[in-house]
Design an enzyme around this catalytic site. Sequence first.
Site, short mmCIF file in Angstrom:
data_model
loop_
_atom_site.label_atom_id
_atom_site.label_comp_id
_atom_site.label_asym_id
_atom_site.label_seq_id
_atom_site.Cartn_x
_atom_site.Cartn_y
_atom_site.Cartn_z
N HIS A 153 0.82 -1.22 0.00
CA HIS A 153 0.00 0.00 0.00
C HIS A 153 0.85 1.26 0.00
O HIS A 153 0.33 2.36 -0.19
CB HIS A 153 -0.93 0.00 1.22
CG HIS A 153 -2.02 -1.03 1.12
ND1 HIS A 153 -3.32 -0.72 0.84
CD2 HIS A 153 -1.96 -2.38 1.21
CE1 HIS A 153 -4.04 -1.82 0.79
NE2 HIS A 153 -3.24 -2.86 1.02
N ASP A 356 3.74 9.09 -0.93
CA ASP A 356 2.49 8.48 -0.49
C ASP A 356 2.09 7.39 -1.47
O ASP A 356 2.14 7.61 -2.69
CB ASP A 356 1.38 9.55 -0.44
CG ASP A 356 0.33 9.27 0.63
OD1 ASP A 356 0.11 8.08 0.93
OD2 ASP A 356 -0.25 10.23 1.14
P1 ADP Z 1 -2.91 6.35 5.09
O1 ADP Z 1 -3.31 4.99 4.65
O2 ADP Z 1 -1.44 6.62 4.98
O3 ADP Z 1 -3.41 6.70 6.45
P2 ADP Z 1 -4.83 7.43 3.13
O4 ADP Z 1 -5.11 8.85 2.77
O5 ADP Z 1 -4.64 6.53 1.98
O6 ADP Z 1 -3.58 7.44 4.10
O7 ADP Z 1 -6.04 6.86 3.96
C1 ADP Z 1 -6.45 7.46 5.14
C2 ADP Z 1 -7.88 7.04 5.46
O8 ADP Z 1 -8.12 7.30 6.83
C3 ADP Z 1 -8.92 7.83 4.69
O9 ADP Z 1 -10.02 7.01 4.47
C4 ADP Z 1 -9.28 8.95 5.65
O10 ADP Z 1 -10.59 9.48 5.52
C5 ADP Z 1 -9.13 8.27 6.99
N1 ADP Z 1 -8.69 9.27 7.98
C6 ADP Z 1 -7.51 9.89 8.02
N2 ADP Z 1 -7.48 10.78 9.04
C7 ADP Z 1 -8.66 10.71 9.64
C8 ADP Z 1 -9.27 11.39 10.73
N3 ADP Z 1 -8.65 12.34 11.41
N4 ADP Z 1 -10.52 11.05 11.06
C9 ADP Z 1 -11.19 10.10 10.38
N5 ADP Z 1 -10.68 9.44 9.33
C10 ADP Z 1 -9.45 9.73 8.96
O1 F6P Z 2 -1.80 2.74 4.05
C1 F6P Z 2 -0.62 2.53 4.74
C2 F6P Z 2 -0.86 2.08 6.15
O2 F6P Z 2 0.29 1.67 6.79
C3 F6P Z 2 -1.81 0.93 6.25
O3 F6P Z 2 -1.17 -0.30 6.23
C4 F6P Z 2 -2.46 1.21 7.56
O4 F6P Z 2 -3.76 0.76 7.60
C5 F6P Z 2 -2.44 2.72 7.68
O5 F6P Z 2 -1.36 3.14 6.93
C6 F6P Z 2 -2.43 3.17 9.11
O6 F6P Z 2 -1.25 2.79 9.78
P1 F6P Z 2 -1.24 2.04 11.17
O7 F6P Z 2 -1.95 0.75 10.99
O8 F6P Z 2 0.21 1.89 11.52
O9 F6P Z 2 -1.96 2.96 12.12
#
Ligand code: ADP
Ligand code: F6P
Length: 465
Positions: A153, A356
């Site tokens: 991912h 990212d």
């Molecule tokens: P990562 O997997 O690195 O966290 P992504 O942008 O791909 O980044 O996915 C983040 C997911 O988590 C999205 O669905 C987003 O809406 C959710 N998310 C991130 N921050 C928050 C938050 N503060 N409150 C609720 N949902 C969140």
């Molecule tokens: O999308 C990358 C990722 O590491 C996912 O594997 C994971 O769900 C998300 O970020 C949040 O990270 P963590 O599980 O360490 O809180």
Amino acid sequence: MNERLIVVSNRLPMGDTPSGGLVVSLHDVLAASGGCWIGSHPEAGDDHGAFERIGEEPYQRLAFRLTQSEMENYYLGYANSVLWPLCHRRPDLVKIRPAFREAYEAVNRRIAAMIAREVGPEDIIWVQDYHFIPLARELRKLGVTNRIGFFLHIPFPVLADLSIMPQAETFAECLAHYNLIGLQTREDVARCLEMFRDDPRAEFMTDGSIKFGEHVSLVHSFPIGIDAKAFEDEARRELPDVFGGASPAPFAIGVDRLDYSKGLPNRFRAFGTYLADLRPEDTRPCLIQIAPPTRLGVQAYEDITEELQGLTGKINGQFAELDWTPIRFINRSVERARLAHLFRMARCGLVTSLADGMNLVAKEYIAAQDPADPGVLVLSQFAGAAEDMTEALLVNPYDIEAMAHRIDEAFRMPLGERQRRYRHCLEVVRKTDATSWAHNFLNVLRSSLKALDLAFQERELQPFG
Ligand code: ADP
Ligand code: F6P
């Protein structure tokens, strides 16, 4: 055929507000197909024996518990202090400790043994993310011959950074135990192939597959997405005023885990520069930044939190008025309905990652917009989403001045151009949604690999070149 999909990830989804891209995407896919999700859960029964079955339908959840030492050395250690910074081009943040590597290997061995007892002959195993790269190798050692796919991912590391990793040579070898290696973008695929090309143990076959010892793998990109329709619907729902009558409109929004890869200091600086360049008669938008803490215990995350608190104080001190605060920095999760509503209200969505895998927030922001009056997505060229969402306002997050100009452009953009860009981005979001991501991956894992096996048995495929 009695095929079952077994998904393995570090975390089992909990509660109704998933806050990671992986969890958000797979939840819907498994809910539709049934099957089984294996992952860690802090309250699972014990940390050595069998899985604990938790929760109800629509799919089975099998939980294991990580010990305190595994959390420190496998999760915070090898996964998030070696692999995460390395894949996100921050080799300066890599911490090498023998205990990290040992725990990572040991957890992968332990979970592989538990899965080997669970798996049926027809099952397909789909391993998620960097926490479990050696899992297929461990399963093969235990005699598991099922199809095993892997999806990364996060960004695939650049070749030069790979050599920083302890026992770097095992990285390619572990990956080669998967029948299918799925990556987010075409650029990730290029970097992965570069790694195999650089490895004398790998042979490229005429059909593009890679032969590594007795293993054959395909490498392909499958851009992950969201449940676009559900998010569009969610954003359309009426909610009571989320600002309690004190709407700060217009505003820009950022929603991220508080991670150094998300480029938050650069975003805050660019917003400060944008404010400094406004004319006195201009309306002053604010920035709402929602960023819950993550991976507490890793120094780099504590540092970034402190840096952002300092920057917020500085920018707010410089620009605030009695009735207006430039940056609202909120360190907690927000439920999805509220988030969708906030996205829809925001004139500008800011995604400024330094690196990212995909960035689902970019896709959620677009899905939440009102087609009659859409906001503008400012998107880092280093987020996987930028490969296809080319009509977002793309930015180089290292260039603060340019980013400030882009924010200004977003707030001033005429309706016609906003709609044109929005329609293009929405098409991408709908086309690459969570369901098609999973289906595409599973179809390749199921079908083309059968053909590949056959071709190898009949010696149709030859080494390339
Ligand atoms: P990562 O997997 O690195 O966290 P992504 O942008 O791909 O980044 O996915 C983040 C997911 O988590 C999205 O669905 C987003 O809406 C959710 N998310 C991130 N921050 C928050 C938050 N503060 N409150 C609720 N949902 C969140
Ligand atoms: O999308 C990358 C990722 O590491 C996912 O594997 C994971 O769900 C998300 O970020 C949040 O990270 P963590 O599980 O360490 O809180």
